[in-house]
Design a protein around this motif. Structure first.
Motif, PDB file in Angstrom:
ATOM      1  N   THR A 170       0.828  -1.182   0.000  1.00 23.16           N
ATOM      2  CA  THR A 170       0.000   0.000   0.000  1.00 23.16           C
ATOM      3  C   THR A 170       0.873   1.247   0.000  1.00 23.16           C
ATOM      4  N   VAL A 171       1.935   1.235   0.785  1.00 17.13           N
ATOM      5  CA  VAL A 171       2.848   2.380   0.830  1.00 17.13           C
ATOM      6  C   VAL A 171       3.429   2.630  -0.563  1.00 17.13           C
ATOM      7  N   THR A 172       3.850   1.581  -1.244  1.00 15.75           N
ATOM      8  CA  THR A 172       4.406   1.716  -2.594  1.00 15.75           C
ATOM      9  C   THR A 172       3.349   2.192  -3.576  1.00 15.75           C
ATOM     10  N   MET A 173       2.160   1.598  -3.511  1.00 19.38           N
ATOM     11  CA  MET A 173       1.084   2.000  -4.421  1.00 19.38           C
ATOM     12  C   MET A 173       0.701   3.466  -4.230  1.00 19.38           C
ATOM     13  N   LEU A 174       0.855   3.987  -3.021  1.00 19.07           N
ATOM     14  CA  LEU A 174       0.533   5.387  -2.743  1.00 19.07           C
ATOM     15  C   LEU A 174       1.718   6.315  -3.006  1.00 19.07           C
ATOM     16  N   GLY A 175       2.874   5.743  -3.374  1.00 23.21           N
ATOM     17  CA  GLY A 175       4.056   6.549  -3.656  1.00 23.21           C
ATOM     18  C   GLY A 175       4.724   7.122  -2.431  1.00 23.21           C
ATOM     19  N   ARG A 176       4.598   6.462  -1.305  1.00 25.15           N
ATOM     20  CA  ARG A 176       5.161   6.972  -0.049  1.00 25.15           C
ATOM     21  C   ARG A 176       6.425   6.244   0.398  1.00 25.15           C
ATOM     22  N   GLU A 177       6.960   5.330  -0.418  1.00 21.33           N
ATOM     23  CA  GLU A 177       8.090   4.531   0.053  1.00 21.33           C
ATOM     24  C   GLU A 177       9.331   5.361   0.343  1.00 21.33           C
ATOM     25  N   ASP A 178       9.483   6.518  -0.299  1.00 18.24           N
ATOM     26  CA  ASP A 178      10.668   7.352  -0.081  1.00 18.24           C
ATOM     27  C   ASP A 178      10.375   8.609   0.726  1.00 18.24           C
ATOM     28  N   THR A 179       9.219   8.665   1.342  1.00 17.38           N
ATOM     29  CA  THR A 179       8.869   9.837   2.133  1.00 17.38           C
ATOM     30  C   THR A 179       9.141   9.569   3.602  1.00 17.38           C
ATOM     31  N   GLY A 180       9.073  10.597   4.384  1.00 19.49           N
ATOM     32  CA  GLY A 180       9.304  10.441   5.817  1.00 19.49           C
ATOM     33  C   GLY A 180       8.204   9.678   6.517  1.00 19.49           C
ATOM     34  N   SER A 181       6.991   9.757   5.999  1.00 21.75           N
ATOM     35  CA  SER A 181       5.861   9.090   6.636  1.00 21.75           C
ATOM     36  C   SER A 181       5.405   7.905   5.810  1.00 21.75           C
ATOM     37  N   ARG A 182       5.473   6.735   6.393  1.00 21.08           N
ATOM     38  CA  ARG A 182       5.004   5.530   5.723  1.00 21.08           C
ATOM     39  C   ARG A 182       3.680   5.068   6.322  1.00 21.08           C
ATOM     40  N   HIS A 183       3.085   5.899   7.161  1.00 17.37           N
ATOM     41  CA  HIS A 183       1.825   5.534   7.806  1.00 17.37           C
ATOM     42  C   HIS A 183       0.696   5.503   6.789  1.00 17.37           C
ATOM     43  N   VAL A 184      -0.151   4.501   6.904  1.00 18.91           N
ATOM     44  CA  VAL A 184      -1.343   4.393   6.069  1.00 18.91           C
ATOM     45  C   VAL A 184      -2.543   4.154   6.976  1.00 18.91           C
ATOM     46  N   THR A 185      -3.690   4.614   6.525  1.00 16.50           N
ATOM     47  CA  THR A 185      -4.917   4.444   7.305  1.00 16.50           C
ATOM     48  C   THR A 185      -5.518   3.066   7.031  1.00 16.50           C
ATOM     49  N   GLY A 186      -6.476   2.704   7.844  1.00 12.53           N
ATOM     50  CA  GLY A 186      -7.181   1.449   7.622  1.00 12.53           C
ATOM     51  C   GLY A 186      -7.843   1.411   6.254  1.00 12.53           C
ATOM     52  N   GLN A 187      -8.450   2.522   5.849  1.00  7.49           N
ATOM     53  CA  GLN A 187      -9.108   2.583   4.543  1.00  7.49           C
ATOM     54  C   GLN A 187      -8.098   2.463   3.410  1.00  7.49           C
ATOM     55  N   GLU A 188      -6.913   3.053   3.581  1.00  8.65           N
ATOM     56  CA  GLU A 188      -5.861   2.920   2.560  1.00  8.65           C
ATOM     57  C   GLU A 188      -5.364   1.481   2.479  1.00  8.65           C
ATOM     58  N   ILE A 189      -5.241   0.824   3.629  1.00  9.81           N
ATOM     59  CA  ILE A 189      -4.831  -0.587   3.626  1.00  9.81           C
ATOM     60  C   ILE A 189      -5.871  -1.434   2.907  1.00  9.81           C
ATOM     61  N   LEU A 190      -7.136  -1.186   3.179  1.00 11.40           N
ATOM     62  CA  LEU A 190      -8.192  -1.956   2.506  1.00 11.40           C
ATOM     63  C   LEU A 190      -8.145  -1.761   0.992  1.00 11.40           C
ATOM     64  N   ALA A 191      -7.978  -0.531   0.555  1.00  6.75           N
ATOM     65  CA  ALA A 191      -7.893  -0.266  -0.887  1.00  6.75           C
ATOM     66  C   ALA A 191      -6.660  -0.933  -1.478  1.00  6.75           C
ATOM     67  N   GLY A 192      -5.549  -0.850  -0.772  1.00 12.53           N
ATOM     68  CA  GLY A 192      -4.321  -1.499  -1.243  1.00 12.53           C
ATOM     69  C   GLY A 192      -4.451  -3.007  -1.285  1.00 12.53           C
ATOM     70  N   TRP A 193      -5.104  -3.574  -0.282  1.00 14.50           N
ATOM     71  CA  TRP A 193      -5.338  -5.018  -0.243  1.00 14.50           C
ATOM     72  C   TRP A 193      -6.143  -5.456  -1.461  1.00 14.50           C
TER      73      TRP A 193
END
Length: 94
Positions: free
Chosen positions: A1-24
């Motif tokens: 989910t972090v990769t799909m959202l483009g956050r792998e190289d940012t300081g914050s890798r936190h994802v919400t429950g809804q983002e995890i569900l969408a990524g799943w």
């Protein structure tokens, strides 16, 4: 989910429950295509709460972290994962 959202190289890798569900859902469709429903059913995943239970098991084991605003209730939106996985393949009724 972090990769799909483009956050792998940012300081914050936190994802919400809804983002995890969408990524799943997106990853399941990407990996298993039209068979995603069958695979998830075989794995016992039918509702968003099932994904939340897995995430919180990983948090308990120390594989994932959480912040003070995260809650297992973030996954309790009642999304039917079987239906969500079938949606990309539903034929339009035109």
């Amino acid at each position: 989910t972090v990769t799909m959202l483009g956050r792998e190289d940012t300081g914050s890798r936190h994802v919400t429950g809804q983002e995890i569900l969408a990524g799943w859902r997106d990853l399941a469709v990407l990996e298993f295509g039209p068979m995603a429903n069958v695979v998830m059913r075989e794995w016992g995943i039918q509702r968003s709460e099932d994904v939340g239970a897995m995430v919180y098991n990983f948090i308990t084991l120390g594989y994932f972290g959480k912040n003070e605003t995260d809650s297992i209730d973030d996954f309790a939106d009642g999304v039917d994962m079987v239906e969500a996985l079938a949606r990309p393949y539903a034929r339009s009724q035109a």
